[in-house]
Structures are given as C-alpha cells and as structure tokens.
Design an enzyme around this catalytic site. Sequence first.
Site, mmCIF file in Angstrom:
data_model
loop_
_atom_site.group_PDB
_atom_site.id
_atom_site.type_symbol
_atom_site.label_atom_id
_atom_site.label_comp_id
_atom_site.label_asym_id
_atom_site.label_seq_id
_atom_site.Cartn_x
_atom_site.Cartn_y
_atom_site.Cartn_z
ATOM 1 N N LYS A 70 -60.988 30.427 14.999
ATOM 2 C CA LYS A 70 -59.092 29.764 15.155
ATOM 3 C C LYS A 70 -58.731 31.161 14.142
ATOM 4 O O LYS A 70 -57.750 31.482 14.382
ATOM 5 C CB LYS A 70 -59.126 28.458 14.750
ATOM 6 N N ASP A 107 -52.147 23.709 19.409
ATOM 7 C CA ASP A 107 -52.767 22.293 18.768
ATOM 8 C C ASP A 107 -51.560 21.233 18.488
ATOM 9 O O ASP A 107 -51.249 20.216 18.586
ATOM 10 C CB ASP A 107 -53.736 22.463 18.138
#
Length: 289
Positions: A70, A107
């Site tokens: 990420k 997210d």
Amino acid sequence: MTNGSKPIAGVIGWPISHSRSPLMHNIWLKTYGINGTYVPVETAPEDLAHSINLLKDKGFRGVNVTVPHKEAVFDLVTAKDEAARTIGAVNTLLFEPAGLLKGLNTDAAGFVASLKGSAGVAWTQGPAVVLGAGGAARAIVYGLLEAGVQEVFVVNRTVSRAEVLARDLSGKSDHKGQWVKPHPWTSLGTLMKNCALLVNATSLGLEGGAPLEIDLDPLSPGALVTDIVYAPLETPLLREAKSKGHVVVDGLGMLIHQARFAFEAWFDILPDASPDIRAVLEADLKKSI
Ligand code: ATR
C-alpha cells in the site's frame, strides 16, 4: 473464476490467498452483468512495478492493493486522489487511458460508510479516540476528519508514529478548525471518559495474535465502539463493549464499503452493500476459523 471470462480487475498482495476481495467483486461483476473476473495476483515486493505494468497491458481496469504494497505503490502512480495523497497510501489502482496510473484510497470513505448505519449514535460530534498509527489508522483519521469530527486523539504504543500521523493530517485546508492529537497508551483512560467514538485500528485482537487489553470502564456511556479487525468478527473488544451496553460496529463493514468504492472507480457502478454480501463473507470467515 466465477464468470469464466477475461480477468479485468484484481488484488495485488503478498501473500494473497487470505483476501476476501475476489469473493465480493466477483459477485458484483455477475450481479451487474459485467463480463470479466476479479483475480488474486500474488506479487513479491521486488516484482511490484513489473506486475502492475503487466496487468495494465493485459487490459485490467484496475486493482486493489493490499499488504505489503500500500505504501510502495504510492511512488509508482502518476496521479493520486486527495485521500491517497494525505493518507500516504494507495489501496486502489485505476488504469486510465494514455497509460496514466491513478492511485486512490477508498479505505477512509469505506470506514466512514461502515459507521453511517449506526443510527442514534452521534459519533460525528466527537471526540474520537483512535488506537494505532499505522496505515489503517491514517485512513481512519482522514475519514473522521472528512466526516466532520472536530477532535481526534491518536493513541499508539510508539508515540512518535502518532506524532507523525497528527502532523501529516492536522490542519489540511479542508480540515480547518479540526485537529488530531497524539497520545501515549497511558492517556487512554482519561481520553475515553469524554469520547463519542472508540476505534481499534491496531492489529491487536486478530485471530491467533496478541490480544487488545484495555479497560472499558472509563468509556463514556454513549460511545460507539468499532474494530477494524474482522477475524474474529466479534473481537474481545466488541464483545466487552456490547456487554457494557455500547453500540458496536465490526470490521466487515469497512471491508465491504472500501470494495464498493473501488468497484465504482473501475466500473462506474456503486454496488449495494446488501445483506447477501455480508452473509457470504461471514460464512467464508466461519469456514477459515
Ligand atoms: P496497518 O498498516 O495495517 O495499520 P501497521 O502499520 O503494521 O499496520 O500498524 C499496526 C498498528 O498496530 C500500529 O499502530 C502498531 O503500533 P506501533 O506503531 O507501536 O508498532 C499497533 N500494534 C501492533 N502490535 C502491537 C502491540 N503488541 N501493542 C501495541 N500496539 C501494537
């Protein structure tokens, strides 16, 4: 592969067999009549750039990015949305025309969406207490600021990490008048007395790992309690909070909602967060425990 057709999206991670994303996305591809499949793509860190180029050449619309990529993928993209830029991590890649590679972070919005169904709990009034200062916590704090929470306290074992988080996320142009404050674990009891929301954004409580051991006695009676850990679905934190009368939100909601927003970025359709998807995930979790 549910559709028996060409892969058009997927998830890159290392390892990747644990990922529940293929389960969700393949159901949605079928539901919305999109001809293609969503596949897991196991990629070692040293192969990340090569693998992404390969997927682009194969005509993928995009991919989700998971542990441990990420942060690394952040430097490979040609453009980022505001969330990815501020959080410092990308969980969704979008292959755009002319070879452009866009990095998004869904997210944060996924986390906020997971709390939105918590009727009757005024969590947006804050303050919020977030445990943890890793990538997940950064996304959650960004999401809370976007949702209008004025005060966010970040409590972390390594206080310097919480300090960096607070510095990076406080006082952005869109978040004027809101602030993020770092705290050591020893402040937790005091902070909990006056908070509207308690979030576990650490990896503590994960099946087979170290437990999260905190005393919830000082927690403000109306506070909403949520945990990003979803295996087990009912973490000891949520079980205890529930037994004390708190409204709780488990980690599956964030997983589902971040996936919905990624799907929308690729296919221009925002899938329903139907109870069916949740039931499929719950059944899958039960299988693996
Ligand atoms: P992610 O990107 O998923 O958030 P991470 O960056 O590894 O993962 O962050 C994990 C979080 O869990 C961190 O806040 C970590 O605290 P430190 O920054 O002090 O490492 C927290 N964490 C993990 N194990 C912990 C433990 N045994 N006690 C307290 N906090 C822990």
